[in-house]
Design a protein around this motif. Structure first.
Motif, PDB file in Angstrom:
ATOM      1  N   SER A 149      77.090  36.944  25.299  1.00  0.00           N
ATOM      2  CA  SER A 149      76.359  38.522  25.704  1.00  0.00           C
ATOM      3  C   SER A 149      75.455  38.005  27.392  1.00  0.00           C
ATOM      4  O   SER A 149      75.294  38.924  28.189  1.00  0.00           O
ATOM      5  N   LEU A 150      74.777  36.933  26.917  1.00  0.00           N
ATOM      6  CA  LEU A 150      74.463  36.839  28.512  1.00  0.00           C
ATOM      7  C   LEU A 150      75.571  36.165  29.969  1.00  0.00           C
ATOM      8  O   LEU A 150      75.223  36.928  31.105  1.00  0.00           O
ATOM      9  N   GLN A 151      76.165  35.814  29.802  1.00  0.00           N
ATOM     10  CA  GLN A 151      76.907  36.241  30.841  1.00  0.00           C
ATOM     11  C   GLN A 151      78.071  36.981  31.084  1.00  0.00           C
ATOM     12  O   GLN A 151      78.256  37.138  32.463  1.00  0.00           O
TER      13      GLN A 151
ATOM     14  N   GLN B 156      49.418  30.245  22.312  1.00  0.00           N
ATOM     15  CA  GLN B 156      48.624  29.414  22.873  1.00  0.00           C
ATOM     16  C   GLN B 156      49.171  28.736  24.899  1.00  0.00           C
ATOM     17  O   GLN B 156      48.964  27.967  25.005  1.00  0.00           O
ATOM     18  N   GLY B 157      50.386  29.282  24.924  1.00  0.00           N
ATOM     19  CA  GLY B 157      50.927  28.971  25.881  1.00  0.00           C
ATOM     20  C   GLY B 157      51.505  27.664  25.936  1.00  0.00           C
ATOM     21  O   GLY B 157      51.945  27.146  26.690  1.00  0.00           O
ATOM     22  N   LEU B 158      52.339  27.716  24.728  1.00  0.00           N
ATOM     23  CA  LEU B 158      53.502  25.905  24.989  1.00  0.00           C
ATOM     24  C   LEU B 158      54.174  26.552  25.183  1.00  0.00           C
ATOM     25  O   LEU B 158      55.187  25.956  25.711  1.00  0.00           O
ATOM     26  N   ILE B 159      55.201  28.141  25.217  1.00  0.00           N
ATOM     27  CA  ILE B 159      56.172  28.119  25.530  1.00  0.00           C
ATOM     28  C   ILE B 159      56.359  29.394  26.297  1.00  0.00           C
ATOM     29  O   ILE B 159      55.336  30.412  26.413  1.00  0.00           O
ATOM     30  N   ASP B 160      57.509  30.097  27.100  1.00  0.00           N
ATOM     31  CA  ASP B 160      57.610  30.782  27.691  1.00  0.00           C
ATOM     32  C   ASP B 160      57.526  32.152  27.015  1.00  0.00           C
ATOM     33  O   ASP B 160      57.038  33.639  27.964  1.00  0.00           O
ATOM     34  N   GLN B 161      58.054  32.813  26.591  1.00  0.00           N
ATOM     35  CA  GLN B 161      58.388  33.388  25.132  1.00  0.00           C
ATOM     36  C   GLN B 161      59.761  33.254  24.053  1.00  0.00           C
ATOM     37  O   GLN B 161      59.395  31.832  24.040  1.00  0.00           O
ATOM     38  N   PHE B 162      59.316  34.081  23.742  1.00  0.00           N
ATOM     39  CA  PHE B 162      59.509  33.897  21.703  1.00  0.00           C
ATOM     40  C   PHE B 162      60.928  34.946  21.550  1.00  0.00           C
ATOM     41  O   PHE B 162      60.547  36.048  22.264  1.00  0.00           O
ATOM     42  N   ILE B 163      62.144  35.374  21.026  1.00  0.00           N
ATOM     43  CA  ILE B 163      62.933  36.187  20.560  1.00  0.00           C
ATOM     44  C   ILE B 163      63.206  36.101  19.262  1.00  0.00           C
ATOM     45  O   ILE B 163      63.361  34.820  18.615  1.00  0.00           O
ATOM     46  N   TYR B 164      63.265  37.516  18.425  1.00  0.00           N
ATOM     47  CA  TYR B 164      63.692  37.514  17.006  1.00  0.00           C
ATOM     48  C   TYR B 164      65.111  37.814  17.173  1.00  0.00           C
ATOM     49  O   TYR B 164      65.532  37.957  18.107  1.00  0.00           O
ATOM     50  N   GLY B 165      66.010  36.611  16.069  1.00  0.00           N
ATOM     51  CA  GLY B 165      67.472  36.986  16.298  1.00  0.00           C
ATOM     52  C   GLY B 165      67.611  38.407  16.099  1.00  0.00           C
ATOM     53  O   GLY B 165      68.448  38.161  16.103  1.00  0.00           O
ATOM     54  N   SER B 166      67.088  39.077  15.648  1.00  0.00           N
ATOM     55  CA  SER B 166      67.503  40.479  15.225  1.00  0.00           C
ATOM     56  C   SER B 166      67.645  41.538  16.863  1.00  0.00           C
ATOM     57  O   SER B 166      68.086  42.493  16.988  1.00  0.00           O
ATOM     58  N   VAL B 167      67.105  41.119  18.164  1.00  0.00           N
ATOM     59  CA  VAL B 167      67.128  41.637  19.021  1.00  0.00           C
ATOM     60  C   VAL B 167      69.271  41.778  19.579  1.00  0.00           C
ATOM     61  O   VAL B 167      69.531  40.933  19.231  1.00  0.00           O
ATOM     62  N   SER B 168      69.178  42.915  20.124  1.00  0.00           N
ATOM     63  CA  SER B 168      70.131  43.269  20.653  1.00  0.00           C
ATOM     64  C   SER B 168      70.441  42.126  21.906  1.00  0.00           C
ATOM     65  O   SER B 168      69.622  41.738  22.559  1.00  0.00           O
ATOM     66  N   ALA B 169      71.570  42.277  21.908  1.00  0.00           N
ATOM     67  CA  ALA B 169      72.069  41.373  23.089  1.00  0.00           C
ATOM     68  C   ALA B 169      71.748  42.204  24.215  1.00  0.00           C
ATOM     69  O   ALA B 169      71.559  41.197  25.432  1.00  0.00           O
TER      70      ALA B 169
ATOM     71  N   TYR C 284      69.277  43.933  25.412  1.00  0.00           N
ATOM     72  CA  TYR C 284      67.686  42.894  25.163  1.00  0.00           C
ATOM     73  C   TYR C 284      67.853  41.521  25.204  1.00  0.00           C
ATOM     74  O   TYR C 284      67.152  41.073  26.306  1.00  0.00           O
ATOM     75  N   LEU C 285      67.829  40.340  24.728  1.00  0.00           N
ATOM     76  CA  LEU C 285      68.055  39.035  25.140  1.00  0.00           C
ATOM     77  C   LEU C 285      68.983  39.174  26.350  1.00  0.00           C
ATOM     78  O   LEU C 285      67.841  38.486  27.473  1.00  0.00           O
ATOM     79  N   ALA C 286      69.570  39.043  27.618  1.00  0.00           N
ATOM     80  CA  ALA C 286      70.046  39.255  28.516  1.00  0.00           C
ATOM     81  C   ALA C 286      68.699  39.769  29.396  1.00  0.00           C
ATOM     82  O   ALA C 286      68.083  38.953  30.608  1.00  0.00           O
ATOM     83  N   ALA C 287      68.513  40.928  28.848  1.00  0.00           N
ATOM     84  CA  ALA C 287      67.734  41.625  29.798  1.00  0.00           C
ATOM     85  C   ALA C 287      65.968  40.520  29.546  1.00  0.00           C
ATOM     86  O   ALA C 287      65.373  40.597  31.460  1.00  0.00           O
ATOM     87  N   LEU C 288      65.685  40.892  28.989  1.00  0.00           N
ATOM     88  CA  LEU C 288      64.687  39.238  28.595  1.00  0.00           C
ATOM     89  C   LEU C 288      64.335  37.844  29.206  1.00  0.00           C
ATOM     90  O   LEU C 288      64.144  38.110  29.593  1.00  0.00           O
ATOM     91  N   MET C 289      65.658  37.239  29.067  1.00  0.00           N
ATOM     92  CA  MET C 289      65.773  36.636  30.186  1.00  0.00           C
ATOM     93  C   MET C 289      65.815  36.387  31.757  1.00  0.00           C
ATOM     94  O   MET C 289      65.730  35.397  32.199  1.00  0.00           O
ATOM     95  N   ASP C 290      66.666  37.474  32.476  1.00  0.00           N
ATOM     96  CA  ASP C 290      66.329  37.567  33.288  1.00  0.00           C
ATOM     97  C   ASP C 290      65.451  38.439  33.798  1.00  0.00           C
ATOM     98  O   ASP C 290      65.657  37.486  34.948  1.00  0.00           O
ATOM     99  N   THR C 291      63.946  38.288  33.078  1.00  0.00           N
ATOM    100  CA  THR C 291      62.547  38.774  33.967  1.00  0.00           C
ATOM    101  C   THR C 291      61.929  37.671  33.375  1.00  0.00           C
ATOM    102  O   THR C 291      61.071  37.805  33.501  1.00  0.00           O
ATOM    103  N   LEU C 292      62.309  36.652  33.320  1.00  0.00           N
ATOM    104  CA  LEU C 292      61.261  35.580  32.776  1.00  0.00           C
ATOM    105  C   LEU C 292      60.222  35.032  33.883  1.00  0.00           C
ATOM    106  O   LEU C 292      60.896  35.010  35.582  1.00  0.00           O
TER     107      LEU C 292
END
Length: 121
Positions: free
Chosen positions: A13-15, A98-111, A113-121
């Protein structure tokens, strides 16, 4: 990720995302993830969190610490199944607050959305 099929689907999905140029490197072990982070300066590390070792939150936070020590600019993203791991998902949300991670994603998101979120970090 514990499930190879799930990991492969995420990698594809990411690629395949036409709006980004992700090169996905899958790691088989936590040690491999940390070694890759030290050697390659990745843009982001995506780690699955579950209730079972070695994917438990505490172990993932150790990897996060090692990744950030090697490359403070690397984004750390946790993915968690909010349906089957409700308590773990809540703990992951708190770690994000707490700011320990940059983001979290639920496993139920669409592919997409996952790619868009990772791209916008």
């Amino acid at each position: 990720m514990k499930n190879y099929v799930f990991a492969d689907a995420i990698a594809q999905s990411l690629q395949a995302d036409k709006h980004s140029d992700f090169l996905v490197q899958r790691a088989a072990t936590p040690g491999e993830t940390m070694q890759y982070a030290r050697l390659c300066e990745p843009y982001a590390v995506l780690l699955e969190v579950t209730g079972y070792p070695p994917y438990v939150l505490e172990e993932r936070l150790k990897i996060r610490d090692a990744v950030k020590a090697a490359d403070p600019q690397c984004k750390v993203v946790f993915i968690v199944d909010e349906n089957s791991e409700e308590e773990v998902a809540e703990r992951v949300r708190q770690v994000k607050k707490q700011g320990l991670i940059d983001q979290f994603i639920y496993g139920s998101v669409s592919a997409s959305y996952l790619a868009a979120l990772m791209d916008t970090l």
